[in-house]
Design a protein around this motif. Structure first.
Motif, mmCIF file in Angstrom:
data_model
loop_
_atom_site.group_PDB
_atom_site.id
_atom_site.type_symbol
_atom_site.label_atom_id
_atom_site.label_comp_id
_atom_site.label_asym_id
_atom_site.label_seq_id
_atom_site.Cartn_x
_atom_site.Cartn_y
_atom_site.Cartn_z
ATOM 1 N N HIS A 142 54.592 -1.592 46.364
ATOM 2 C CA HIS A 142 54.464 -2.843 45.618
ATOM 3 C C HIS A 142 54.361 -4.020 46.578
ATOM 4 C CE1 HIS A 142 55.464 -6.082 42.808
ATOM 5 N NE2 HIS A 142 55.470 -5.223 41.809
ATOM 6 N N VAL B 146 61.934 -8.165 39.374
ATOM 7 C CA VAL B 146 60.867 -7.406 40.026
ATOM 8 C C VAL B 146 61.430 -6.678 41.237
ATOM 9 C CG1 VAL B 146 58.649 -7.554 41.222
ATOM 10 C CG2 VAL B 146 59.070 -8.968 39.207
ATOM 11 N N ARG C 121 50.588 -0.907 29.316
ATOM 12 C CA ARG C 121 52.007 -1.154 29.012
ATOM 13 C C ARG C 121 52.443 -0.372 27.779
ATOM 14 N NH1 ARG C 121 54.838 -5.991 26.605
ATOM 15 N NH2 ARG C 121 56.710 -6.402 27.858
ATOM 16 N N CYS D 98 56.715 0.051 37.458
ATOM 17 C CA CYS D 98 56.615 -0.557 38.787
ATOM 18 C C CYS D 98 55.162 -0.599 39.252
ATOM 19 C CB CYS D 98 57.479 0.226 39.777
ATOM 20 S SG CYS D 98 57.563 -0.531 41.418
ATOM 21 N N SER E 255 53.467 -3.420 37.491
ATOM 22 C CA SER E 255 53.848 -4.678 38.122
ATOM 23 C C SER E 255 53.056 -4.907 39.413
ATOM 24 C CB SER E 255 55.351 -4.675 38.421
ATOM 25 O OG SER E 255 55.738 -5.832 39.124
ATOM 26 N N HIS F 48 56.242 -14.129 41.533
ATOM 27 C CA HIS F 48 56.418 -12.950 40.684
ATOM 28 C C HIS F 48 56.508 -13.308 39.193
ATOM 29 C CE1 HIS F 48 56.786 -10.175 43.956
ATOM 30 N NE2 HIS F 48 57.926 -10.649 44.400
ATOM 31 N N ARG G 232 54.543 -11.111 36.803
ATOM 32 C CA ARG G 232 55.117 -9.761 36.821
ATOM 33 C C ARG G 232 56.398 -9.712 35.992
ATOM 34 N NH1 ARG G 232 53.543 -9.698 42.828
ATOM 35 N NH2 ARG G 232 51.788 -8.240 42.871
ATOM 36 N N TRP H 240 55.631 -9.404 32.350
ATOM 37 C CA TRP H 240 55.083 -8.114 31.929
ATOM 38 C C TRP H 240 56.095 -6.985 31.993
ATOM 39 C CZ3 TRP H 240 50.558 -6.949 29.534
ATOM 40 C CH2 TRP H 240 49.604 -7.956 29.436
ATOM 41 N N ILE H 241 57.178 -7.156 32.745
ATOM 42 C CA ILE H 241 58.227 -6.118 32.778
ATOM 43 C C ILE H 241 59.447 -6.543 31.964
ATOM 44 C CG2 ILE H 241 57.445 -5.333 35.059
ATOM 45 C CD1 ILE H 241 60.041 -6.611 36.193
#
Length: 383
Positions: free
Chosen positions: A35, A89, A151, A167, A170, A260, A263, A266-267
């Protein structure tokens, strides 16, 4: 102004060393390339520290875990790792990298990858898209749709496979967005090629599975990831840590919560918690008339916690760069030595390491060329 290492008590000739440079070595092995993460510490540094100052079964702490570099190096050397970070993240990456994956977990990920296209193309699939302000400003409509479909598929998984799959999602978010880069929070519109999000995700997941299979059996230690404010390590008991290896946020260098931000959405991460508890963030120290005082106040609280959780006769290794605030150079390394001594630590050694500026994950405009490697030891418990 370039950020050379600053030091006031010793000359460059007396302390500069190549012991910690590791020029030309591979820094992307194992799952370290899983990542993107700004300004990450190279794995050779914690690997060397762990070999020198801990033994198998010991408990190694990184109170600023970031993308889990120290933690992964610890668990593959039979140490038990503890990582703390306020950024969701960072916690996701660290958890995915350090987990041990059973044969069933690996099979689940392989099956997921093999059937992903069929799931995405199913007419019954409803994209899972987070709702947050200005998403359409930062992503093409087709990119949002593809990410939402991936997702939704990830939500069919559970446990460690779901964690790794998320992950990997992300990891590609910034690449398919209009965000300038992982260290530039500016909008840069570019044509989105339909299918590129799904393709990029599959490549990332396939690579992750391969890395898992290569390194999984080496993970003989276990990792505990704690999402918390680094100034308060209440989840860790007194004198329970055998070694600390960390690279604290550099003063006035980055805004991790900002880079981030998409990200985190989205997580389903907590953006406000990461933003409000970030130490040293660039936005704070670029304001007119800014001083470095708040950064050192925050780090003093961290140092007190490190002293509390570290065992007697145990070591703490810190990697940090100096800074510029309001146009003035700030000798962060020297200040850390003074502050750690004030807390109760004994200063043991200092090295100046040169950075490979052609390879590092730093924003090139940060212009950091050298940094301090500081070694301390806890000699006794305070009465």
């Amino acid at each position: 102004m370039e950020r050379e290492a600053i030091y006031t008590e010793e000359s460059m000739e007396e302390i500069e060393s190549t012991d910690w440079d590791f020029m030309g070595e591979n820094t992307q092995m194992h799952l370290h390339s899983l990542h993107p993460y700004p300004a990450r510490m190279i794995p050779q540094i914690p690997a060397k520290a762990i070999e020198l100052w801990s033994k198998k079964g010991d408990r190694v702490l990184d109170p600023f875990a970031g993308c889990g570099t120290t933690l992964l190096e610890a668990v593959i050397r039979g140490r038990n790792a503890v990582g703390v970070d306020n950024n969701p993240v960072a916690c996701l990456i660290s958890s995915a990298k350090t987990a041990y994956y059973s044969e069933e977990d690996v099979k689940c990920l392989k099956d997921f990858l093999e059937t992903l296209d069929a799931m995405i193309n199913s007419p019954d699939l409803i994209p899972s898209i987070p709702v947050y302000k200005n998403m359409e400003y930062w992503f093409a409509e087709e990119a949002i749709d593809e990410l939402g479909k991936i997702r939704a598929c990830i939500h069919t998984l559970e446990g460690k496979p779901r964690q790794m799959a998320l992950c990997c999602l992300s990891a590609i978010i910034v690449r398919v967005s209009y965000q300038g880069s992982d260290t530039k929070y500016v909008r840069k519109v570019a044509d989105f090629v339909p299918g590129s999000g799904i393709k990029g995700y599959k490549v990332k997941l396939k690579s992750a599975i391969k890395c898992i299979e290569e390194i999984n059996e080496k993970k003989t230690g276990k990792a505990e990831i704690i999402r918390a404010d680094g100034r308060n390590l209440e989840a860790i008991g007194d004198s329970t840590i055998d070694l600390i290896v960390t690279s604290p946020p550099y003063l006035n260098a980055y805004d991790y919560h900002k880079y981030h931000r998409h990200r985190m959405q989205w997580i389903d991460g907590d953006v406000a918690f990461a933003r409000d508890n970030e130490i040293g963030k660039h936005d704070t120290f670029t304001r007119k008339g800014a001083t470095p005082d708040k950064y050192f106040e925050d780090m003093a609280r961290c140092f007190s916690e490190w002293y509390r959780v570290l065992k007697v006769d145990a070591y703490c290794l810190i990697v940090v760069g100096d800074a510029i605030v309001s146009g003035e150079p700030v000798p962060v390394g020297d200040r850390f030595v003074e502050m750690m001594n004030a807390v109760g630590f004994t200063f043991r050694n200092r090295w100046i390491r040169s950075l490979d500026v052609n390879r590092k994950s730093f924003n090139q405009q940060a212009r950091i060329k050298k940094e301090h490697v500081l070694l301390f030891k806890k000699m006794y418990n305070k009465l």
